[in-house]
Design a protein around this motif. Structure first.
Motif, PDB file in Angstrom:
ATOM      1  N   LYS A  12      58.091 -33.232 -23.038  1.00  0.00           N
ATOM      2  CA  LYS A  12      56.696 -33.595 -22.791  1.00  0.00           C
ATOM      3  C   LYS A  12      56.487 -35.099 -22.949  1.00  0.00           C
ATOM      4  N   ARG A  13      57.080 -35.679 -23.971  1.00  0.00           N
ATOM      5  CA  ARG A  13      56.929 -37.122 -24.196  1.00  0.00           C
ATOM      6  C   ARG A  13      57.563 -37.916 -23.059  1.00  0.00           C
ATOM      7  N   HIS A  40      57.848 -37.113 -19.941  1.00  0.00           N
ATOM      8  CA  HIS A  40      57.104 -37.038 -18.688  1.00  0.00           C
ATOM      9  C   HIS A  40      55.664 -37.519 -18.811  1.00  0.00           C
ATOM     10  N   GLN A  41      55.082 -37.388 -19.998  1.00  0.00           N
ATOM     11  CA  GLN A  41      53.673 -37.761 -20.136  1.00  0.00           C
ATOM     12  C   GLN A  41      53.472 -39.105 -20.804  1.00  0.00           C
ATOM     13  N   ALA A  99      50.176 -40.379 -22.476  1.00  0.00           N
ATOM     14  CA  ALA A  99      49.203 -39.298 -22.295  1.00  0.00           C
ATOM     15  C   ALA A  99      49.541 -38.069 -23.125  1.00  0.00           C
ATOM     16  N   ASP A 100      50.699 -38.073 -23.764  1.00  0.00           N
ATOM     17  CA  ASP A 100      51.100 -36.953 -24.609  1.00  0.00           C
ATOM     18  C   ASP A 100      50.228 -36.921 -25.862  1.00  0.00           C
ATOM     19  N   THR A 101      49.503 -35.845 -26.054  1.00  0.00           N
ATOM     20  CA  THR A 101      48.592 -35.725 -27.197  1.00  0.00           C
ATOM     21  C   THR A 101      49.203 -34.963 -28.362  1.00  0.00           C
ATOM     22  N   ARG A 146      49.939 -31.689 -15.236  1.00  0.00           N
ATOM     23  CA  ARG A 146      51.388 -31.538 -15.163  1.00  0.00           C
ATOM     24  C   ARG A 146      51.836 -30.443 -14.194  1.00  0.00           C
TER      25      ARG A 146
END
Length: 407
Positions: free
Chosen positions: A137-138, A140-141, A144-146, A227
């Motif tokens: 996730k980190r 690709h985002q 924006a990764d929350t 995503r």
């Protein structure tokens, strides 16, 4: 066997389609149902997010959902639940002191954290299914990764501490290895699909969709979040003539105007000149999804990353070919050139080329559809998934009993 399923944010009782309700909910619900059908005593522990929820809710087939008090009894974004996992784990420890399960199956990283806290004092074996990894996730985002900053470190510790990691695809094994978690600690059992519910034998007239105004129909479905790559599908549509695209998922249709992602996608469709060919359906009743899928010529699955992805299986079970991005679990589920096409992520030209090619041959689409249905029946039904999961559970309990005898 007494089995404890821990799914802190993804309840099997939740309505699908919300921001935090999707494939994990389906996985937990269907696996629980199948294991209970086989005579296992299954309890699903999920966080109480409503003060009016009963403590325990029976599920069809004999399993039970138990609502755990951890944090305020209200809906919270899953990324805000990290601080409440110690309380969740403490509750599990108290519950398991009185009624000890034979095995604990944790779903998602925060469930793993709570499960290890709850099981540790009682020596209960724990298997972990991550469903998604923070490192991916980190990557690709980015900003924006929350996710909480502790996520990756906690996931690494869980993978090294739990008794077994149960991955859903081979790509995940490689991602775990990059985190320092040995493949020897990992078993691969895929997600599944209800092949009796999702089946060929169309009745498109029952599908909750506009009357077909174009020669061809494409369908994309799932949670309405960036995503999932619906923007890629829309960009590809501008390169595919005489074809409409239906997007199923998100809030109820009457609330789509207030949804930021729905507005973004509609604006993109207008900019791409396909606003009249893109139809956002909003949430679709699960009972009507098979008919909607069967009304499509192709199902598009175009996320930028996908830990597994159940939608391709649902489409294949309906004998509908799939065009999917070559990421994550798609590589295991979609047989490229036999049940669909895998294309480079983020490339609308590649998506459009694959779609145009398949739309140009009814014969090839029928062949892909038949092969997709056969592949699902051979590998991806819930009974087959439960077979694999049961093997992991039995191995864990046998190893645990052996260690106890040696000690």
């Amino acid at each position: 066997m007494r089995i404890a399923m821990v799914s802190e944010h993804a309840s099997p009782l939740a309505a699908l389609g919300g921001v935090d309700a999707g494939g994990q909910n389906v996985y937990v619900a269907r696996l629980t149902e199948e294991l209970a059908r086989r005579g296992h005593d299954v309890t699903v522990y999920t966080r109480r997010d409503d003060p009016d929820l009963p403590e325990r809710v029976p599920l069809p087939g004999g399993a039970v959902v138990e609502h755990v008090p951890a944090g305020p009894p209200e809906v919270l974004p899953k990324d805000d639940l990290f601080a409440h996992m110690p309380a969740f784990g403490a509750h599990l420890s108290r519950a398991w002191r009185h009624e000890r399960p034979d095995v604990v199956h944790a779903h998602f990283w925060m469930s793993g954290m709570a499960s290890l806290l709850g099981a540790g004092p009682h020596g209960i074996p724990v298997t972990q299914t991550f469903h998604a990894l923070g490192t991916v996730k980190r990557r690709h985002q980015g900003s924006a990764d929350t996710s909480p900053p502790e996520r990756v470190g906690v996931e690494r510790q869980i993978g090294r501490t739990c008794d077994r990691v149960l991955a859903t695809c081979t790509d995940e094994v490689q991602e775990l290895a990059a985190m320092g978690i040995s493949p020897r600690r990992v078993s691969v059992v895929p997600c599944g699909v209800d092949a009796a519910h999702f089946h060929p034998g169309a009745d498109p007239a029952t599908a909750p969709a506009p009357g077909r105004a174009r020669r061809h129909r494409l369908l994309a479905c799932g949670r309405l979040v960036p995503r999932k790559g619906y923007d890629l599908a829309i960009r590809a549509l501008s390169r595919i003539p005489n074809t409409e695209l239906l997007l199923a998922g998100g809030p109820p249709p009457e609330h789509l105007d207030g949804d930021p992602e729905a507005r973004r996608l509609r604006e993109l469709a207008d900019r791409e000149g396909v606003g009249d060919r893109v139809h956002l359906l909003g949430a679709v009743d699960p009972g009507r999804m098979p008919a909607l899928m069967r009304s499509a010529d192709l199902v598009l699955c175009t996320p930028v990353y996908e830990p597994f992805g159940i939608v391709p299986l649902e489409a294949m079970a309906c004998a509908v070919p799939v065009v999917a991005t070559d990421v994550g679990g798609h590589r295991d589920s979609v047989a490229d050139g036999r049940t669909g096409r895998l294309v480079a992520p983020g490339d609308p030209d590649a998506v459009a080329a694959a779609v145009r090619d398949l739309l140009g041959s009814d014969r090839v689409r029928r062949r892909y559809g038949t092969a997709g249905r056969a592949r699902v029946l051979a590998r991806f039904t819930w009974p087959r998934v439960a077979d694999g999961v049961e093997q992991v559970y039995r191995r864990l309990t046998a190893d645990h009993e052996l260690k106890s005898e040696v000690a």
